[in-house]
Motif scaffolding. Structure first.
Motif, PDB file in Angstrom:
ATOM      1  N   CYS A  11      -7.177   1.639  -3.861  1.00 60.23           N
ATOM      2  CA  CYS A  11      -6.546   0.558  -3.081  1.00 60.23           C
ATOM      3  C   CYS A  11      -5.031   0.519  -3.307  1.00 60.23           C
ATOM      4  O   CYS A  11      -4.265   0.262  -2.378  1.00 60.23           O
ATOM      5  N   SER A  12      -4.606   0.787  -4.531  1.00 61.63           N
ATOM      6  CA  SER A  12      -3.165   0.783  -4.834  1.00 61.63           C
ATOM      7  C   SER A  12      -2.422   1.847  -4.042  1.00 61.63           C
ATOM      8  O   SER A  12      -1.361   1.570  -3.463  1.00 61.63           O
ATOM      9  N   TYR A  16      -0.188  -0.398  -1.326  1.00 62.44           N
ATOM     10  CA  TYR A  16       1.220  -0.578  -1.709  1.00 62.44           C
ATOM     11  C   TYR A  16       2.180   0.031  -0.684  1.00 62.44           C
ATOM     12  O   TYR A  16       3.094  -0.646  -0.203  1.00 62.44           O
ATOM     13  N   PRO A  17       2.003   1.301  -0.295  1.00 60.40           N
ATOM     14  CA  PRO A  17       2.933   1.837   0.708  1.00 60.40           C
ATOM     15  C   PRO A  17       2.675   1.302   2.124  1.00 60.40           C
ATOM     16  O   PRO A  17       3.614   1.095   2.891  1.00 60.40           O
ATOM     17  N   LYS A  22       5.232  -6.461  -2.386  1.00 58.50           N
ATOM     18  CA  LYS A  22       6.162  -6.910  -3.421  1.00 58.50           C
ATOM     19  C   LYS A  22       5.442  -7.992  -4.217  1.00 58.50           C
ATOM     20  O   LYS A  22       4.879  -8.925  -3.637  1.00 58.50           O
ATOM     21  N   VAL A  23       5.445  -7.856  -5.531  1.00 63.64           N
ATOM     22  CA  VAL A  23       4.761  -8.822  -6.402  1.00 63.64           C
ATOM     23  C   VAL A  23       5.794  -9.641  -7.160  1.00 63.64           C
ATOM     24  O   VAL A  23       6.733  -9.096  -7.736  1.00 63.64           O
ATOM     25  N   VAL A  24       5.610 -10.960  -7.144  1.00 63.43           N
ATOM     26  CA  VAL A  24       6.498 -11.882  -7.850  1.00 63.43           C
ATOM     27  C   VAL A  24       5.649 -12.694  -8.840  1.00 63.43           C
ATOM     28  O   VAL A  24       4.561 -13.151  -8.493  1.00 63.43           O
ATOM     29  N   LYS A 152       5.263  -3.388   7.159  1.00 65.29           N
ATOM     30  CA  LYS A 152       5.993  -4.662   7.111  1.00 65.29           C
ATOM     31  C   LYS A 152       5.737  -5.257   5.736  1.00 65.29           C
ATOM     32  O   LYS A 152       4.610  -5.223   5.246  1.00 65.29           O
ATOM     33  N   PRO A 153       6.756  -5.814   5.087  1.00 66.19           N
ATOM     34  CA  PRO A 153       6.577  -6.319   3.722  1.00 66.19           C
ATOM     35  C   PRO A 153       5.520  -7.413   3.606  1.00 66.19           C
ATOM     36  O   PRO A 153       5.431  -8.306   4.445  1.00 66.19           O
TER      37      PRO A 153
END
Length: 193
Positions: A11-12, A16-17, A22-24, A152-153
């Motif tokens: 899944c990563s 991710y791509p 983005k992780v906060v 898209k982010p």
């Protein structure tokens, strides 16, 4: 490599791509001890996205219908998901969730119960409050800020733990606690959108 780690790896490398995730606030998740991660729910991809962005392995509640297919049900069970009957009080699922927390694991919940296709944060069901009040778990709110569109982010924000001391002392209702958790998610969504 167990199936959970393999699933997280696969899944990563896809998500991710694809969604420029983005992780906060990942450090707001305690490294050990019982924790409940409560997230808004906007897509079927939310569980794997929360799973890959969290530093903990997560046990997720999933709708019972997903387990009716033996292959899918078998995979879900091996990646730490367990069924819950929607629209009713499911004692087995509640007991299993509490057992997960007693074993110092992370429990993942989507308190809204179903996807909010408009991307807004909806009203949560009392289940999240039930687990929060019946355990000593740390409650971490999570906001997924979409949309899920290719390249898209997509932002996943983990907020500071919600202080449960006052709610537990006052023996607040499960719905009151859920409402507070949802408000925290709503604020994260608003601040980081």
């Amino acid at each position: 490599m167990n199936l959970y780690k393999l699933g997280k790896f696969i899944c990563s490398i896809i998500f991710y791509p694809l969604y420029r995730i983005k992780v906060v606030g990942r450090n707001n998740i305690p490294s050990d001890g019982p924790v409940i991660i409560c997230s808004n729910h906007i897509s079927n991809a939310d569980p794997p996205v929360v799973g890959i962005t969290s530093k903990r392995n997560i046990y997720f509640l999933a709708k019972e219908e997903l387990f009716k297919n033996k292959v899918i049900g078998g995979i879900l069970t091996r990646v730490h998901a367990f069924p819950i009957k929607r629209g009713m009080r499911d004692r087995n699922a509640l007991r299993k969730g509490l057992d997960v927390l007693k074993s110092n694991h992370a429990l993942g919940l989507f308190p809204e119960g179903s996807r909010q296709k408009n991307g807004e944060v909806g009203k949560g069901l009392a289940g999240a409050g039930f687990f929060a009040l019946r355990s000593n778990a740390v409650i971490v709110p999570c906001a997924i800020i979409g949309p899920y569109k290719k390249f898209k982010p997509l932002k996943v924000v983990y907020g500071e733990p919600v202080d449960m001391k006052e709610f537990r002392e006052q023996k607040a209702s499960a719905q009151v606690v859920t409402d507070r958790i949802m408000e925290e998610i709503r604020q994260l969504h608003k601040i980081h959108s």
